[in-house]
Design an enzyme around this catalytic site. Structure first.
Site, PDB file in Angstrom:
ATOM      1  N   HIS A  84       0.824  -1.218   0.000  1.00  0.00           N
ATOM      2  CA  HIS A  84       0.000   0.000   0.000  1.00  0.00           C
ATOM      3  C   HIS A  84       0.855   1.262   0.000  1.00  0.00           C
ATOM      4  O   HIS A  84       0.386   2.333  -0.380  1.00  0.00           O
ATOM      5  CB  HIS A  84      -1.010  -0.016   1.152  1.00  0.00           C
ATOM      6  N   ASP A 221       1.408  -7.850   2.221  1.00  0.00           N
ATOM      7  CA  ASP A 221       1.506  -6.398   2.014  1.00  0.00           C
ATOM      8  C   ASP A 221       2.968  -5.969   1.833  1.00  0.00           C
ATOM      9  O   ASP A 221       3.599  -5.456   2.749  1.00  0.00           O
ATOM     10  CB  ASP A 221       0.871  -5.677   3.203  1.00  0.00           C
ATOM     11  N   SER A 643       4.064   2.127   8.331  1.00  0.00           N
ATOM     12  CA  SER A 643       3.832   1.146   7.268  1.00  0.00           C
ATOM     13  C   SER A 643       5.120   0.918   6.495  1.00  0.00           C
ATOM     14  O   SER A 643       5.747   1.864   6.018  1.00  0.00           O
ATOM     15  CB  SER A 643       2.748   1.643   6.316  1.00  0.00           C
TER      16      SER A 643
END
Length: 707
Positions: A84, A221, A643
């Site tokens: 992402h 991810d 992240s």
């Protein structure tokens, strides 16, 4: 009695561990007490291994794009981050014919790796405390407004001095501890960053909004990029086909050894923003005037977006990244408010503030300066303005093309043409139709206009065009919006729009922008009236806490600078039952079967189900469980910006990438709940297995050389 004593000792140990696991610590001045606790939890490296020298762990961690974290994992500059985080780069290369978001991307050589406009990574070179230097220059004698200008000017001075030493460096001066301290950080930015590998969206975003902020998770991810450098200097360079892969002095060794419950886990990355020193009054404002307007407005917008995206592949490609960004903090805001209420956070903060009041009364610290009653009053005074500003921002900023252009014109877009001939000066908007869709934008704006009016009832916060909608368009928002898009010159891409000729100021898009700016001015005026006062009081409150707890290590709120957090791999109680601390291939196959029955967020290509249905995953199998681990939990302290943060074991080896928190952690921006807050990471073995089995990326697997 002996059994009771043992239990008490165990309880004390658990309490100490829970306290130690909270914290986003700066590396250059890591408190020795924190390092000693890390060693007790099986961190094996010396103190200096984190920050000092070319081989320091900090030297393989990057700020990715200015909004995420990442880690260098090879001697040829490969960078791992989350899928992402790389999403927009992947999207920018995607077309209906070559949809890398949908189908994934694998480069088989350096020549096939894709450059990305405006993408960069930053390495932190050095950090130091310059608070005394700023104090000596008179910082604390300035008003709140002038402090900001003063800091900006000093940052420019530091930047010039650093550039004289090395032109590839950048300086950043930021406040810590609510402005009670200031640190100067030096970075080196690399601007040639190329896409190397990406899984299909079905895997990189597996679970979608259904699983976002939830556990258990199976999302793979990650995405892979590479840093390129000047072939002559080996240093940063703008994109050139002649640039070569970077050869860093430090890269993270990748481990296939896995973890067990209680294994040491450390994240190092760039958490974006926390507000854990925030007063109870500030938390109430965050809940009711910021979070609630955000999720109410985004809910309206996202329902329209997803309908258009599912109806047209071209529209989906344009809006996939925008939708993901919007929905992430839509759900975050909902979860944070639920956590605030479920743990009684406002009441907890108020009780702690009562303790500070008592301590202040007994010591006289900041007497006549820190005033809780005034702080409460200031927050009440600005509440409606903050709420209106949030609804305004969520409604009119960044959602549709006419609003973007209308505000840009009012905010001073650069004029083209001869300055000596005002009537010949013009503005021009490039054709960016590949980034937005007319029908979607029109419907979104009309719906959001209606929603804004329903939510914001103060007349002074309603733009004048609402009267136009009532009188000229019979209260029909869609007709007014259609009129804007059809009649305004601002929507004529590639056309010269002369700003000093007759008719320009009567343009409906220009008038629309003027109306927005006028209301924005009203809101800002009401915010500014208490801005300085609240900032000063919150700074005093933080200073009082630090002084009252001066025998304890305290970390500063996150501010998009490098931080370390540490803890252990482990589960928590989920609905009164153990959550489990890892997920397996079997669990994703079960969800994929739900996808086959129509659950959109669990749909995946048949090959993915085939690859994850195997009984033997070879060297990627966990030796303790005999399973392929997909994702795992730790009690590391993270927030947005983390992240893509590398997750290290006690030897400084990479075991995963942080990509999310659990639902119960959503108050973490303002309060860390050591019992419930968890970091969700993708297991590095899952990453490598998918690169090898699906991507056939043998050259990359060899380059990474996991042990």
């Amino acid at each position: 009695m002996k059994r009771i004593l043992v239990s008490l000792v165990s309880l004390v140990s658990l309490v100490n561990l829970a306290h130690a696991d909270e914290g986003m610590w700066t590396l250059y001045n890591l408190p020795n007490a924190v390092y000693e606790q890390m060693k007790l939890e099986n961190y094996e490296l010396p103190y200096g291994a984190l920050y000092e020298g070319d081989d320091a762990i900090k030297n393989c961690v990057v700020l990715f794009g200015g909004f995420c974290s990442g880690v260098v994992v090879s001697p040829d500059g490969l960078v791992f981050t989350n899928h992402h985080c790389g999403f927009e780069a992947i999207r920018s290369h995607s077309t209906v014919e070559h949809d890398y978001m949908l189908n994934g991307f694998v480069s088989n050589s350096y020549e096939e790796e894709l450059p990305n406009k405006n993408l960069f990574v930053s390495f932190m070179v050095e950090q130091k405390d310059v608070t005394r230097q700023l104090d000596s220059l008179g910082l604390n004698k300035l008003s709140e407004a002038k402090r900001g200008d003063f800091i900006d000017s000093l940052e420019n001075v530091f930047q010039k001095d650093i550039r004289k030493q090395d032109s590839t460096l950048r300086a950043e001066l930021k406040p810590y501890y609510e402005g009670n301290k200031y640190y100067l950080t030096t970075y080196r930015d690399y601007e040639d960053v190329r896409l190397v590998f990406a899984l299909p969206k079905s895997m990189g975003k597996f679970g979608g909004e259904t699983d976002n902020w939830m556990w258990p998770r199976q999302t793979c991810d990650f995405s892979v990029f590479r840093i390129y450098v000047d072939p002559k200097t080996g240093g940063p360079a703008k994109y050139s086909k002649d640039n070569v892969p970077m050869h860093p002095k430090k890269w993270a060794p990748v481990s296939l050894q896995g973890y067990q419950p209680g294994s040491f886990s450390m994240t190092i990355g760039y958490p974006g923003s926390t507000s854990r020193y925030l007063s109870s009054y500030g938390i109430l404002e965050r809940r009711d005037a910021q979070n609630k307007p955000r999720y109410l407005t985004r809910e309206v917008k996202q329902d329209i977006m997803i309908r258009h995206m599912r109806a047209d592949e071209a529209v989906r490609i344009k809006y996939d990244s925008k939708y993901a960004q919007s929905s992430n903090y839509w759900k975050n805001s909902i979860g944070m408010n639920k956590c605030i209420d479920s743990i009684g956070l406002i009441q907890q903060k108020a009780a702690f503030e009562a303790k500070i009041r008592q301590w202040q009364d007994s010591t006289g610290f900041l007497k006549g300066k820190l005033d809780f009653d005034k702080l409460e009053q200031f927050y009440k005074q600005r509440f409606n303005a903050v709420r209106a500003m949030m609804f305004f921002s969520e409604t009119f900023r960044g959602n549709d093309e006419i609003s973007r252009r209308a505000l840009r014109v009012q905010n001073g877009i650069r004029l083209k043409g001869d300055e000596k001939k005002p009537k010949k000066q013009y503005i021009e908007f490039k054709d960016n139709s590949d980034t937005w869709d007319l029908n979607l934008d029109r419907e979104v704006l009309a719906a959001l206009m209606k929603h804004y009016r329903e939510q914001v009832t103060e007349a002074k916060y309603l733009p004048a065009f609402y009267q136009t909608i009532d009188t000229k368009f019979g209260g029909d928002y869609q007709k007014y919006v259609d009129h804007l898009f059809k009649k305004s010159q601002l929507m004529k891409s590639g056309k010269k729009i002369y700003v000093n000729k007759k008719g320009y100021h009567k343009d409906p898009g220009v008038i629309y922008g003027q109306d927005l700016i006028e209301v924005l001015g009203e809101i800002r005026a009401d915010l500014i009236s208490t801005y300085d006062s609240i900032g000063i009081q919150e700074r005093y409150l933080c200073a009082a806490k630090l002084r009252m707890e001066e025998d304890m290590p305290n970390y500063s709120d996150a501010n998009m600078t490098m931080r370390l957090s540490y803890g252990q791999v482990g589960e928590y109680l989920l609905g009164g039952k153990p959550s489990g601390y890892y997920t397996t291939a079997e669990s994703i196959v079960e969800k994929m079967e739900q996808g086959e029955k129509g659950v959109i967020d669990y749909e995946a290509e048949p090959i993915m189900k085939e690859l994850l249905s195997k009984k033997d995953f070879g060297k990627y199998t966990d030796k303790g469980t005999g399973k392929l681990h997909l994702c795992f939990l730790s009690n590391n302290d993270i927030t947005g910006g983390n992240s893509g943060s590398p997750m290290f074991n006690g030897k400084g080896e990479l075991i995963g990438l942080a990509f999310d928190g659990n639902w119960d952690s959503l108050s973490s921006d303002i309060f860390f709940d050591s019992q419930l807050a968890r970091c969700i990471g993708v297991d590095i073995r899952y990453v490598l297995y998918m690169m090898e089995s699906w991507g056939k990326a043998d050259r990359l697997i060899k380059e990474i050389n996991a042990k």
